[in-house]
Write a protein that holds these residues in place. Structure first.
Motif, PDB file in Angstrom:
ATOM      1  N   SER A   1      18.256  -5.223  11.926  1.00 43.08           N
ATOM      2  CA  SER A   1      17.870  -5.343  13.333  1.00 43.08           C
ATOM      3  C   SER A   1      19.068  -5.105  14.229  1.00 43.08           C
ATOM      4  CB  SER A   1      17.317  -6.748  13.613  1.00 43.08           C
ATOM      5  OG  SER A   1      16.249  -7.052  12.761  1.00 43.08           O
ATOM      6  N   GLU A   2      18.774  -4.788  15.475  1.00 41.72           N
ATOM      7  CA  GLU A   2      19.794  -4.566  16.493  1.00 41.72           C
ATOM      8  C   GLU A   2      19.501  -5.494  17.661  1.00 41.72           C
ATOM      9  OE1 GLU A   2      21.333  -0.639  18.695  1.00 41.72           O
ATOM     10  OE2 GLU A   2      19.183  -0.966  18.875  1.00 41.72           O
ATOM     11  N   ILE A   3      20.543  -6.157  18.164  1.00 48.11           N
ATOM     12  CA  ILE A   3      20.410  -7.012  19.351  1.00 48.11           C
ATOM     13  C   ILE A   3      21.150  -6.323  20.485  1.00 48.11           C
ATOM     14  CG2 ILE A   3      20.846  -9.269  20.350  1.00 48.11           C
ATOM     15  CD1 ILE A   3      21.001 -10.334  17.438  1.00 48.11           C
ATOM     16  N   LEU A   4      20.421  -6.025  21.552  1.00 52.24           N
ATOM     17  CA  LEU A   4      20.991  -5.322  22.701  1.00 52.24           C
ATOM     18  C   LEU A   4      20.390  -5.886  23.975  1.00 52.24           C
ATOM     19  CD1 LEU A   4      22.699  -2.937  23.828  1.00 52.24           C
ATOM     20  CD2 LEU A   4      20.647  -1.546  23.620  1.00 52.24           C
TER      21      LEU A   4
ATOM     22  N   GLY B   1      19.834  -8.835  25.047  1.00 49.26           N
ATOM     23  CA  GLY B   1      18.877  -9.915  24.856  1.00 49.26           C
ATOM     24  C   GLY B   1      17.587  -9.518  24.171  1.00 49.26           C
ATOM     25  N   LYS B   2      17.470  -8.275  23.725  1.00 49.34           N
ATOM     26  CA  LYS B   2      16.265  -7.809  23.028  1.00 49.34           C
ATOM     27  C   LYS B   2      16.632  -7.453  21.596  1.00 49.34           C
ATOM     28  CE  LYS B   2      13.879  -6.185  27.084  1.00 49.34           C
ATOM     29  NZ  LYS B   2      13.159  -5.110  27.725  1.00 49.34           N
ATOM     30  N   VAL B   3      15.662  -7.641  20.695  1.00 51.30           N
ATOM     31  CA  VAL B   3      15.871  -7.340  19.280  1.00 51.30           C
ATOM     32  C   VAL B   3      14.965  -6.189  18.886  1.00 51.30           C
ATOM     33  CG1 VAL B   3      15.728  -8.249  16.933  1.00 51.30           C
ATOM     34  CG2 VAL B   3      16.498  -9.723  18.793  1.00 51.30           C
ATOM     35  N   ARG B   4      15.545  -5.206  18.192  1.00 47.75           N
ATOM     36  CA  ARG B   4      14.788  -4.036  17.738  1.00 47.75           C
ATOM     37  C   ARG B   4      14.939  -3.898  16.230  1.00 47.75           C
ATOM     38  NH1 ARG B   4      15.499   1.948  17.752  1.00 47.75           N
ATOM     39  NH2 ARG B   4      17.703   1.575  17.990  1.00 47.75           N
ATOM     40  N   ASP B   5      13.835  -3.651  15.562  1.00 48.63           N
ATOM     41  CA  ASP B   5      13.805  -3.415  14.120  1.00 48.63           C
ATOM     42  C   ASP B   5      14.293  -1.991  13.876  1.00 48.63           C
ATOM     43  OD1 ASP B   5      13.133  -2.907  11.483  1.00 48.63           O
ATOM     44  OD2 ASP B   5      11.029  -3.463  11.701  1.00 48.63           O
ATOM     45  N   LEU B   6      15.448  -1.829  13.226  1.00 47.89           N
ATOM     46  CA  LEU B   6      15.992  -0.492  12.993  1.00 47.89           C
ATOM     47  C   LEU B   6      15.286   0.232  11.855  1.00 47.89           C
ATOM     48  CD1 LEU B   6      19.810  -1.131  13.457  1.00 47.89           C
ATOM     49  CD2 LEU B   6      18.274   0.079  15.001  1.00 47.89           C
ATOM     50  N   VAL B   7      14.620  -0.485  10.984  1.00 49.76           N
ATOM     51  CA  VAL B   7      13.879   0.155   9.885  1.00 49.76           C
ATOM     52  C   VAL B   7      12.528   0.639  10.380  1.00 49.76           C
ATOM     53  CG1 VAL B   7      12.883  -0.178   7.587  1.00 49.76           C
ATOM     54  CG2 VAL B   7      15.088  -1.221   8.142  1.00 49.76           C
TER      55      VAL B   7
ATOM     56  N   ARG C   1      21.402   2.858  15.518  1.00 52.38           N
ATOM     57  CA  ARG C   1      21.961   1.944  16.526  1.00 52.38           C
ATOM     58  C   ARG C   1      22.332   2.712  17.775  1.00 52.38           C
ATOM     59  NH1 ARG C   1      26.635  -1.631  14.756  1.00 52.38           N
ATOM     60  NH2 ARG C   1      26.101  -2.711  16.680  1.00 52.38           N
ATOM     61  N   ARG C   2      22.247   2.028  18.888  1.00 53.47           N
ATOM     62  CA  ARG C   2      22.595   2.648  20.171  1.00 53.47           C
ATOM     63  C   ARG C   2      24.101   2.620  20.345  1.00 53.47           C
ATOM     64  NH1 ARG C   2      17.887  -0.721  22.072  1.00 53.47           N
ATOM     65  NH2 ARG C   2      16.180   0.739  22.004  1.00 53.47           N
ATOM     66  N   THR C   3      24.646   3.750  20.724  1.00 63.17           N
ATOM     67  CA  THR C   3      26.086   3.825  20.980  1.00 63.17           C
ATOM     68  C   THR C   3      26.307   4.516  22.313  1.00 63.17           C
ATOM     69  OG1 THR C   3      26.273   5.931  19.803  1.00 63.17           O
ATOM     70  CG2 THR C   3      26.724   3.928  18.532  1.00 63.17           C
ATOM     71  N   GLY C   4      27.490   4.366  22.845  1.00 65.35           N
ATOM     72  CA  GLY C   4      27.870   5.008  24.096  1.00 65.35           C
ATOM     73  C   GLY C   4      29.378   5.050  24.163  1.00 65.35           C
ATOM     74  N   SER C   5      29.905   5.648  25.172  1.00 65.89           N
ATOM     75  CA  SER C   5      31.358   5.722  25.294  1.00 65.89           C
ATOM     76  C   SER C   5      31.871   4.590  26.171  1.00 65.89           C
ATOM     77  CB  SER C   5      31.771   7.070  25.872  1.00 65.89           C
ATOM     78  OG  SER C   5      31.232   7.219  27.159  1.00 65.89           O
ATOM     79  N   SER C   6      33.131   4.258  25.953  1.00 66.27           N
ATOM     80  CA  SER C   6      33.798   3.253  26.783  1.00 66.27           C
ATOM     81  C   SER C   6      35.182   3.773  27.128  1.00 66.27           C
ATOM     82  CB  SER C   6      33.888   1.910  26.037  1.00 66.27           C
ATOM     83  OG  SER C   6      34.816   2.017  24.974  1.00 66.27           O
ATOM     84  N   ASN C   7      35.918   3.018  27.911  1.00 61.83           N
ATOM     85  CA  ASN C   7      37.276   3.429  28.272  1.00 61.83           C
ATOM     86  C   ASN C   7      38.210   3.419  27.073  1.00 61.83           C
ATOM     87  OD1 ASN C   7      36.540   3.744  30.925  1.00 61.83           O
ATOM     88  ND2 ASN C   7      37.133   1.665  31.505  1.00 61.83           N
TER      89      ASN C   7
ATOM     90  N   HIS D   1      24.658  -5.535  18.698  1.00 63.85           N
ATOM     91  CA  HIS D   1      25.038  -6.262  17.487  1.00 63.85           C
ATOM     92  C   HIS D   1      24.025  -5.912  16.411  1.00 63.85           C
ATOM     93  CE1 HIS D   1      27.918  -8.804  19.621  1.00 63.85           C
ATOM     94  NE2 HIS D   1      27.027  -8.838  20.598  1.00 63.85           N
ATOM     95  N   ALA D   2      24.484  -5.710  15.191  1.00 64.66           N
ATOM     96  CA  ALA D   2      23.580  -5.408  14.076  1.00 64.66           C
ATOM     97  C   ALA D   2      23.420  -6.645  13.204  1.00 64.66           C
ATOM     98  CB  ALA D   2      24.135  -4.255  13.249  1.00 64.66           C
ATOM     99  N   VAL D   3      22.201  -6.852  12.705  1.00 64.00           N
ATOM    100  CA  VAL D   3      21.900  -7.965  11.809  1.00 64.00           C
ATOM    101  C   VAL D   3      21.288  -7.377  10.547  1.00 64.00           C
ATOM    102  CG1 VAL D   3      20.576 -10.102  11.488  1.00 64.00           C
ATOM    103  CG2 VAL D   3      21.470  -9.507  13.751  1.00 64.00           C
ATOM    104  N   LEU D   4      21.952  -7.588   9.422  1.00 67.02           N
ATOM    105  CA  LEU D   4      21.449  -7.141   8.123  1.00 67.02           C
ATOM    106  C   LEU D   4      20.999  -8.362   7.347  1.00 67.02           C
ATOM    107  CD1 LEU D   4      21.027  -5.060   5.833  1.00 67.02           C
ATOM    108  CD2 LEU D   4      23.424  -5.449   5.204  1.00 67.02           C
TER     109      LEU D   4
END
Length: 100
Positions: free
Chosen positions: A13-16, A18-24, A80-86, A95-98
């Motif tokens: 799962s992914e926590i982003l 305050g929401k949780v998404r099932d990655l599978v 998982r969601r990714t993006g760029s930062s400084n 956050h990933a939960v296995l």
């Protein structure tokens, strides 16, 4: 002695924000705490044709070897969601939960 087979059941799962998404399974999940204080990640709620309401579990993938676990984790990490930062050109925004 006889060899034993290993079978692991994995949930990812992914926590982003305050929401949780099932990655599978690719669906949004709910997080609930039971009376004993245990935390549970639940899949979508389904209303069946007869009107019964059923909570579905998050999707699972099975692995029977270390390589199978690695492949399942790698596939989930790609979602998982990714993006760029400084600081980094590609940074995780979640956050990933296995669960095994």
């Amino acid at each position: 002695g006889p060899s034993e087979e290993l079978l692991l059941e994995l949930r990812f799962s992914e926590i982003l924000n305050g929401k949780v998404r099932d990655l599978v399974g690719g669906c949004e999940c709910a997080v609930r705490e039971d009376a004993s204080g245990n935390i549970h990640i639940r899949g979508p709620t389904v209303v069946e044709e007869n009107g019964c309401v059923r909570v579905t579990p998050p999707a699972r993938v099975h692995a029977s070897s270390v390589e199978g676990v690695r492949a399942a984790v790698a596939a989930a990490l790609q979602l998982r969601r990714t993006g760029s930062s400084n600081v980094h050109s590609q940074s995780s925004r979640s956050h990933a939960v296995l669960e095994m």
